[in-house]
Design a protein around this motif. Structure first.
Motif, PDB file in Angstrom:
ATOM      1  N   ILE A  41       0.860  -1.181   0.000  1.00  0.00           N
ATOM      2  CA  ILE A  41       0.000   0.000   0.000  1.00  0.00           C
ATOM      3  C   ILE A  41       0.897   1.232   0.000  1.00  0.00           C
ATOM      4  CG2 ILE A  41      -1.797   1.284   1.206  1.00  0.00           C
ATOM      5  CD1 ILE A  41      -2.704  -1.331   2.488  1.00  0.00           C
ATOM      6  N   VAL A  42       0.857   1.982  -1.086  1.00  0.00           N
ATOM      7  CA  VAL A  42       1.661   3.198  -1.214  1.00  0.00           C
ATOM      8  C   VAL A  42       0.835   4.378  -0.715  1.00  0.00           C
ATOM      9  CG1 VAL A  42       2.892   4.726  -2.799  1.00  0.00           C
ATOM     10  CG2 VAL A  42       2.925   2.240  -3.173  1.00  0.00           C
ATOM     11  N   PHE A  43       1.386   5.139   0.218  1.00  0.00           N
ATOM     12  CA  PHE A  43       0.694   6.294   0.786  1.00  0.00           C
ATOM     13  C   PHE A  43       1.035   7.525  -0.038  1.00  0.00           C
ATOM     14  CE2 PHE A  43       0.477   3.151   3.979  1.00  0.00           C
ATOM     15  CZ  PHE A  43      -0.561   3.477   4.848  1.00  0.00           C
ATOM     16  N   GLY A  44       0.083   7.918  -0.899  1.00  0.00           N
ATOM     17  CA  GLY A  44       0.368   9.038  -1.788  1.00  0.00           C
ATOM     18  C   GLY A  44      -0.861   9.481  -2.538  1.00  0.00           C
ATOM     19  N   SER A  45      -0.796   9.398  -3.872  1.00  0.00           N
ATOM     20  CA  SER A  45      -1.867   9.911  -4.714  1.00  0.00           C
ATOM     21  C   SER A  45      -1.847   9.201  -6.054  1.00  0.00           C
ATOM     22  CB  SER A  45      -1.683  11.417  -4.910  1.00  0.00           C
ATOM     23  OG  SER A  45      -2.286  11.874  -6.092  1.00  0.00           O
ATOM     24  N   GLY A  64      -6.379   2.098  -7.009  1.00  0.00           N
ATOM     25  CA  GLY A  64      -6.529   3.306  -6.214  1.00  0.00           C
ATOM     26  C   GLY A  64      -7.582   3.126  -5.135  1.00  0.00           C
ATOM     27  N   ILE A  65      -7.260   3.516  -3.900  1.00  0.00           N
ATOM     28  CA  ILE A  65      -8.185   3.350  -2.782  1.00  0.00           C
ATOM     29  C   ILE A  65      -8.195   4.608  -1.914  1.00  0.00           C
ATOM     30  CG2 ILE A  65      -8.013   0.824  -2.685  1.00  0.00           C
ATOM     31  CD1 ILE A  65      -5.972   1.131  -0.424  1.00  0.00           C
ATOM     32  N   LYS A  66      -9.263   4.774  -1.164  1.00  0.00           N
ATOM     33  CA  LYS A  66      -9.357   5.879  -0.214  1.00  0.00           C
ATOM     34  C   LYS A  66      -9.336   5.395   1.237  1.00  0.00           C
ATOM     35  CE  LYS A  66     -11.557   9.312  -3.179  1.00  0.00           C
ATOM     36  NZ  LYS A  66     -12.673  10.296  -3.329  1.00  0.00           N
ATOM     37  N   GLN A  67      -9.447   4.081   1.404  1.00  0.00           N
ATOM     38  CA  GLN A  67      -9.385   3.477   2.731  1.00  0.00           C
ATOM     39  C   GLN A  67      -8.528   2.221   2.653  1.00  0.00           C
ATOM     40  OE1 GLN A  67     -13.618   2.897   3.407  1.00  0.00           O
ATOM     41  NE2 GLN A  67     -13.671   4.617   4.834  1.00  0.00           N
ATOM     42  N   ILE A  68      -7.740   1.980   3.693  1.00  0.00           N
ATOM     43  CA  ILE A  68      -6.837   0.825   3.688  1.00  0.00           C
ATOM     44  C   ILE A  68      -7.607  -0.485   3.540  1.00  0.00           C
ATOM     45  CG2 ILE A  68      -5.333  -0.544   5.187  1.00  0.00           C
ATOM     46  CD1 ILE A  68      -3.928   1.927   6.005  1.00  0.00           C
ATOM     47  N   ASN A  69      -8.785  -0.562   4.148  1.00  0.00           N
ATOM     48  CA  ASN A  69      -9.517  -1.828   4.086  1.00  0.00           C
ATOM     49  C   ASN A  69     -10.094  -2.116   2.707  1.00  0.00           C
ATOM     50  OD1 ASN A  69     -11.673  -0.052   4.009  1.00  0.00           O
ATOM     51  ND2 ASN A  69     -12.472  -0.611   6.026  1.00  0.00           N
ATOM     52  N   ARG A  70      -9.868  -1.210   1.759  1.00  0.00           N
ATOM     53  CA  ARG A  70     -10.272  -1.454   0.376  1.00  0.00           C
ATOM     54  C   ARG A  70      -9.121  -2.013  -0.460  1.00  0.00           C
ATOM     55  NH1 ARG A  70     -15.662  -1.746   0.472  1.00  0.00           N
ATOM     56  NH2 ARG A  70     -16.613   0.095   1.455  1.00  0.00           N
ATOM     57  N   ALA A  71      -7.982  -2.192   0.152  1.00  0.00           N
ATOM     58  CA  ALA A  71      -6.831  -2.725  -0.583  1.00  0.00           C
ATOM     59  C   ALA A  71      -7.116  -4.138  -1.057  1.00  0.00           C
ATOM     60  CB  ALA A  71      -5.589  -2.714   0.295  1.00  0.00           C
ATOM     61  N   ASN A  80      -4.996   7.116  -1.549  1.00  0.00           N
ATOM     62  CA  ASN A  80      -5.063   8.558  -1.795  1.00  0.00           C
ATOM     63  C   ASN A  80      -5.164   9.310  -0.477  1.00  0.00           C
ATOM     64  OD1 ASN A  80      -5.252   9.288  -4.784  1.00  0.00           O
ATOM     65  ND2 ASN A  80      -6.684   7.570  -4.646  1.00  0.00           N
ATOM     66  N   ILE A  81      -4.106  10.004  -0.128  1.00  0.00           N
ATOM     67  CA  ILE A  81      -4.172  10.834   1.081  1.00  0.00           C
ATOM     68  C   ILE A  81      -4.205  12.323   0.725  1.00  0.00           C
ATOM     69  CG2 ILE A  81      -3.152   9.121   2.609  1.00  0.00           C
ATOM     70  CD1 ILE A  81      -0.496  10.506   2.332  1.00  0.00           C
ATOM     71  N   TRP A  82      -4.163  12.633  -0.561  1.00  0.00           N
ATOM     72  CA  TRP A  82      -4.473  13.968  -1.070  1.00  0.00           C
ATOM     73  C   TRP A  82      -5.025  13.818  -2.484  1.00  0.00           C
ATOM     74  CZ3 TRP A  82       0.819  12.701  -0.315  1.00  0.00           C
ATOM     75  CH2 TRP A  82       1.568  12.539  -1.478  1.00  0.00           C
ATOM     76  N   ASP A  83      -5.804  14.801  -2.928  1.00  0.00           N
ATOM     77  CA  ASP A  83      -6.457  14.741  -4.241  1.00  0.00           C
ATOM     78  C   ASP A  83      -5.883  15.734  -5.242  1.00  0.00           C
ATOM     79  OD1 ASP A  83      -8.304  12.723  -3.544  1.00  0.00           O
ATOM     80  OD2 ASP A  83      -9.570  14.209  -2.528  1.00  0.00           O
ATOM     81  N   SER A  97       7.828  19.143  -2.490  1.00  0.00           N
ATOM     82  CA  SER A  97       8.237  17.733  -2.389  1.00  0.00           C
ATOM     83  C   SER A  97       8.573  17.359  -0.951  1.00  0.00           C
ATOM     84  CB  SER A  97       9.408  17.434  -3.327  1.00  0.00           C
ATOM     85  OG  SER A  97      10.578  18.139  -2.961  1.00  0.00           O
ATOM     86  N   GLY A  98       9.061  18.324  -0.175  1.00  0.00           N
ATOM     87  CA  GLY A  98       9.297  18.084   1.238  1.00  0.00           C
ATOM     88  C   GLY A  98       7.991  17.968   2.017  1.00  0.00           C
ATOM     89  N   ASN A  99       7.040  18.845   1.726  1.00  0.00           N
ATOM     90  CA  ASN A  99       5.755  18.825   2.428  1.00  0.00           C
ATOM     91  C   ASN A  99       5.001  17.513   2.194  1.00  0.00           C
ATOM     92  OD1 ASN A  99       6.183  21.393   3.433  1.00  0.00           O
ATOM     93  ND2 ASN A  99       5.017  22.422   1.821  1.00  0.00           N
ATOM     94  N   TYR A 100       4.976  17.071   0.937  1.00  0.00           N
ATOM     95  CA  TYR A 100       4.216  15.856   0.622  1.00  0.00           C
ATOM     96  C   TYR A 100       4.963  14.602   1.072  1.00  0.00           C
ATOM     97  CZ  TYR A 100       0.629  18.513  -1.770  1.00  0.00           C
ATOM     98  OH  TYR A 100      -0.405  19.376  -2.041  1.00  0.00           O
ATOM     99  N   ALA A 101       6.281  14.684   1.156  1.00  0.00           N
ATOM    100  CA  ALA A 101       7.033  13.569   1.732  1.00  0.00           C
ATOM    101  C   ALA A 101       6.603  13.360   3.181  1.00  0.00           C
ATOM    102  CB  ALA A 101       8.534  13.835   1.652  1.00  0.00           C
ATOM    103  N   PHE A 102       6.419  14.451   3.913  1.00  0.00           N
ATOM    104  CA  PHE A 102       5.976  14.327   5.300  1.00  0.00           C
ATOM    105  C   PHE A 102       4.542  13.825   5.391  1.00  0.00           C
ATOM    106  CE2 PHE A 102       3.765  16.155   9.008  1.00  0.00           C
ATOM    107  CZ  PHE A 102       4.391  15.399   9.984  1.00  0.00           C
ATOM    108  N   LYS A 103       3.654  14.321   4.510  1.00  0.00           N
ATOM    109  CA  LYS A 103       2.267  13.849   4.530  1.00  0.00           C
ATOM    110  C   LYS A 103       2.198  12.338   4.338  1.00  0.00           C
ATOM    111  CE  LYS A 103      -0.079  18.062   2.945  1.00  0.00           C
ATOM    112  NZ  LYS A 103      -0.977  18.654   1.932  1.00  0.00           N
TER     113      LYS A 103
END
Length: 351
Positions: A41-45, A64-71, A80-83, A97-103
């Motif tokens: 599960i990649v945390f990104g977009s 693509g998923i919006k909730q982990i349990n949909r993997a 997707n943790i941002w749109d 790139s620094g801000n989204y790395a932290f997100k």
């Protein structure tokens, strides 16, 4: 909800998207056989990943998923943790790139804490542009220590070569004053425990490197080795632990003495990482020992000079996944065995 008994769930933070992080993630899972070992599960977009796929002409499907349990098992999942769409400047560290790395890291860490993922694999960050009000740490290791239970120990490893650090991301000017008997004993204890529970080594043999050139030459080049390190090693040996040293760092690896030990503790960052990366660069991984959850990463940085050229080597990232899975299984087996042993002991005491 996914049935976690089927596959080990790997959470992946993307790191700095202007570096090679996303490239090595996608290249790793181009080999569909990787999905036999884990559910990633990649945390990104999905928008960001799609842009990378198109730009690098990588034909890799994802879910693509919006909730982990949909993997979905057997798929590369993108949470997707941002749109919003993000401007990519490959090879150039930016504030974005620094801000989204932290997100990505924050969301993945929260899922690790909440047992939604089993292992966290982190792609490389830039330790400068990720700094913010929410991230005031020298690196991943220190951030994760603040969020998880336990005290951390950075270990670089490849096969039977394991190098831990007594001091981590601190300036050279602070190293000598930071090294104390308590710190050495603490790091030895963490290393010893991880060798037992995470690597199934029942009686670990550990080497400790000296601080000064030639271990101080009996005080001619510094007193720390004689006054701090040697007496502390003697105290640890009195606990029936196979800990030896200090060894002069300049000849320890060239003489291949390191092959006689299960692990080595270096006094500071480059003393350990310089020989490690000389011997194992591109094949090794960085494991954060001592915490109640498993985090692992490739042994390299953002590699901005390689970003977007399609030539980044993903072997270390792939090895990080395999190593994380092996550690996860070994630790769970250790917990099961020690738990059963405790039950048997209590039963005998009642009798």
């Amino acid at each position: 909800m996914m049935n976690k008994s089927k596959k080990i769930i790997i959470g992946i933070s993307i790191g700095d998207f202007n570096g090679v992080g996303i490239e090595i993630i996608l290249k790793t899972f181009l080999d569909k056989r990787m999905l036999d070992f884990c559910t990633p599960i990649v945390f990104g977009s999905t928008k960001l990943i799609s842009a990378y796929k198109k730009g690098m002409d990588l034909n890799i499907p994802f879910n693509g998923i919006k909730q982990i349990n949909r993997a979905i098992h057997g798929k590369l999942n993108i949470l997707n943790i941002w749109d919003e769409e993000i401007k990519i400047n490959l090879g150039i560290p930016t504030e974005a790139s620094g801000n989204y790395a932290f997100k990505s890291l924050e969301a993945a860490t929260n899922s690790l804490v909440n047992n939604e993922i089993d292992i966290l694999v982190t792609a490389p960050i830039n330790k400068d542009n990720i700094q913010s009000e929410n991230f005031k740490f020298p690196g991943h290791t220190e951030y994760l220590e603040s969020k998880l239970n336990g005290e951390s120990l950075m270990i670089l490893m490849e096969n039977n070569l394991r190098i831990g650090l007594i001091t981590g991301h601190i300036p050279i000017s602070k190293v000598a004053e930071t090294i104390t008997p308590d710190l050495i004993q603490k790091k030895v204890a963490i290393l010893y425990q991880t060798l037992v529970q995470d690597f199934a080594i029942s009686k670990p043999k550990i080497a400790i490197l000296g601080l000064n050139p030639h271990c101080g030459d009996n005080g001619v080049i510094g007193s720390e080795d004689d006054e701090i390190i040697k007496p502390t090693i003697t105290e640890i040996q009195n606990e029936n632990k196979l800990v030896y040293g200090p060894y002069a760092a300049d000849s320890f690896f060239g003489s291949e003495n390191y092959k006689n030990f299960d692990a080595i503790l270096a006094m500071y960052h480059d003393q350990g990482l310089a020989p490690f990366k000389t011997l194992s660069f591109g094949k090794g991984v960085n494991f954060t020992a001592g915490l109640d959850k498993i985090r692992i990463s490739p042994d390299h940085g953002t590699a901005y000079d390689l970003a977007g050229r399609g030539i980044a080597n993903f072997n270390s990232f792939k090895e990080a996944i395999f190593s994380g899975i092996e550690i996860f299984r070994t630790r769970n087996e250790y917990k099961s065995l020690t738990k059963n042993s405790l039950k048997v002991r209590k039963q005998k005491e009642k009798q």
